[in-house]
Write a protein that holds these residues in place. Structure first.
Motif, PDB file in Angstrom:
ATOM      1  N   ASN A  11       0.786  -1.228   0.000  1.00 33.16           N
ATOM      2  CA  ASN A  11       0.000   0.000   0.000  1.00 33.16           C
ATOM      3  C   ASN A  11       0.824   1.287   0.000  1.00 33.16           C
ATOM      4  OD1 ASN A  11      -2.243  -1.672   0.127  1.00 33.16           O
ATOM      5  ND2 ASN A  11      -2.240  -1.652   2.348  1.00 33.16           N
ATOM      6  N   SER A  13       1.856   4.532  -1.870  1.00 35.96           N
ATOM      7  CA  SER A  13       1.106   5.228  -2.910  1.00 35.96           C
ATOM      8  C   SER A  13       1.973   6.029  -3.869  1.00 35.96           C
ATOM      9  CB  SER A  13       0.078   6.162  -2.263  1.00 35.96           C
ATOM     10  OG  SER A  13       0.726   7.077  -1.409  1.00 35.96           O
ATOM     11  N   LEU A  14       3.255   6.204  -3.546  1.00 36.77           N
ATOM     12  CA  LEU A  14       4.119   7.034  -4.373  1.00 36.77           C
ATOM     13  C   LEU A  14       5.575   6.701  -4.074  1.00 36.77           C
ATOM     14  CD1 LEU A  14       3.939   9.524  -6.359  1.00 36.77           C
ATOM     15  CD2 LEU A  14       4.226  10.958  -4.336  1.00 36.77           C
ATOM     16  N   GLY A  78       8.731   1.875  -9.639  1.00 38.58           N
ATOM     17  CA  GLY A  78       7.442   2.399 -10.077  1.00 38.58           C
ATOM     18  C   GLY A  78       6.801   1.540 -11.144  1.00 38.58           C
ATOM     19  N   SER A  81       5.713  -1.917  -9.586  1.00 36.72           N
ATOM     20  CA  SER A  81       4.586  -1.854  -8.648  1.00 36.72           C
ATOM     21  C   SER A  81       3.413  -1.024  -9.177  1.00 36.72           C
ATOM     22  CB  SER A  81       5.058  -1.253  -7.321  1.00 36.72           C
ATOM     23  OG  SER A  81       5.494   0.068  -7.524  1.00 36.72           O
ATOM     24  N   ARG A  82       3.572  -0.471 -10.401  1.00 35.57           N
ATOM     25  CA  ARG A  82       2.552   0.398 -10.992  1.00 35.57           C
ATOM     26  C   ARG A  82       2.213   1.560 -10.063  1.00 35.57           C
ATOM     27  NH1 ARG A  82      -1.340  -3.247 -14.709  1.00 35.57           N
ATOM     28  NH2 ARG A  82       0.255  -4.671 -15.387  1.00 35.57           N
ATOM     29  N   THR A  83       3.276   2.202  -9.583  1.00 38.44           N
ATOM     30  CA  THR A  83       3.158   3.339  -8.675  1.00 38.44           C
ATOM     31  C   THR A  83       3.863   4.527  -9.302  1.00 38.44           C
ATOM     32  OG1 THR A  83       3.233   1.800  -6.806  1.00 38.44           O
ATOM     33  CG2 THR A  83       3.628   4.117  -6.321  1.00 38.44           C
ATOM     34  N   ASP A  84       3.255   5.693  -9.239  1.00 34.08           N
ATOM     35  CA  ASP A  84       3.865   6.890  -9.810  1.00 34.08           C
ATOM     36  C   ASP A  84       5.170   7.241  -9.099  1.00 34.08           C
ATOM     37  OD1 ASP A  84       1.706   7.045 -11.485  1.00 34.08           O
ATOM     38  OD2 ASP A  84       0.704   8.642 -10.373  1.00 34.08           O
ATOM     39  N   LYS A  99       0.674   4.434 -12.825  1.00 34.93           N
ATOM     40  CA  LYS A  99      -0.649   3.903 -12.449  1.00 34.93           C
ATOM     41  C   LYS A  99      -1.533   3.832 -13.673  1.00 34.93           C
ATOM     42  CE  LYS A  99      -0.713   5.640  -7.744  1.00 34.93           C
ATOM     43  NZ  LYS A  99      -1.330   6.548  -6.804  1.00 34.93           N
TER      44      LYS A  99
END
Length: 100
Positions: A11, A13-14, A78, A81-84, A99
């Protein structure tokens, strides 16, 4: 080398890149106190880049090093994990979107 229990990082987020500046001062105090020797004290500023994960309202630093390596690490993280990724190391900050 670190020992201990591993925890899953969920979890976040960035991923952020931030500057980490450290000031180093070096002097031989025994010699510095003798004015006739005129021994200089010198300082230098070392700038490294930190890779951080944003976890809720907290930030976790996971790596520190030279810009090119840290940016590569952040981009791989990034993408995986497909996170910006938010690069805050320059005056014009850059948001790289992963994302979907």
């Amino acid at each position: 080398m670190n020992f201990g229990r591993w925890r899953l990082l969920k979890n976040f987020s960035l991923v952020t890149l931030t500057l980490n500046k450290s000031l180093y001062r070096e002097v031989n105090y025994d010699l510095y106190q003798l004015p006739r020797l005129n021994v200089p004290m010198f300082s230098f500023l070392e700038t490294k880049v930190s890779v951080n994960l944003k976890l809720d309202k907290n930030r976790l630093e996971i790596a520190r090093g030279k810009y090119t390596k840290m940016k590569q690490l952040a981009l791989e993280l990034g993408k995986y994990s497909r996170t910006d990724v938010y690069d805050c190391t320059h005056e014009e900050k850059e948001l790289i979107r992963f994302k979907e």
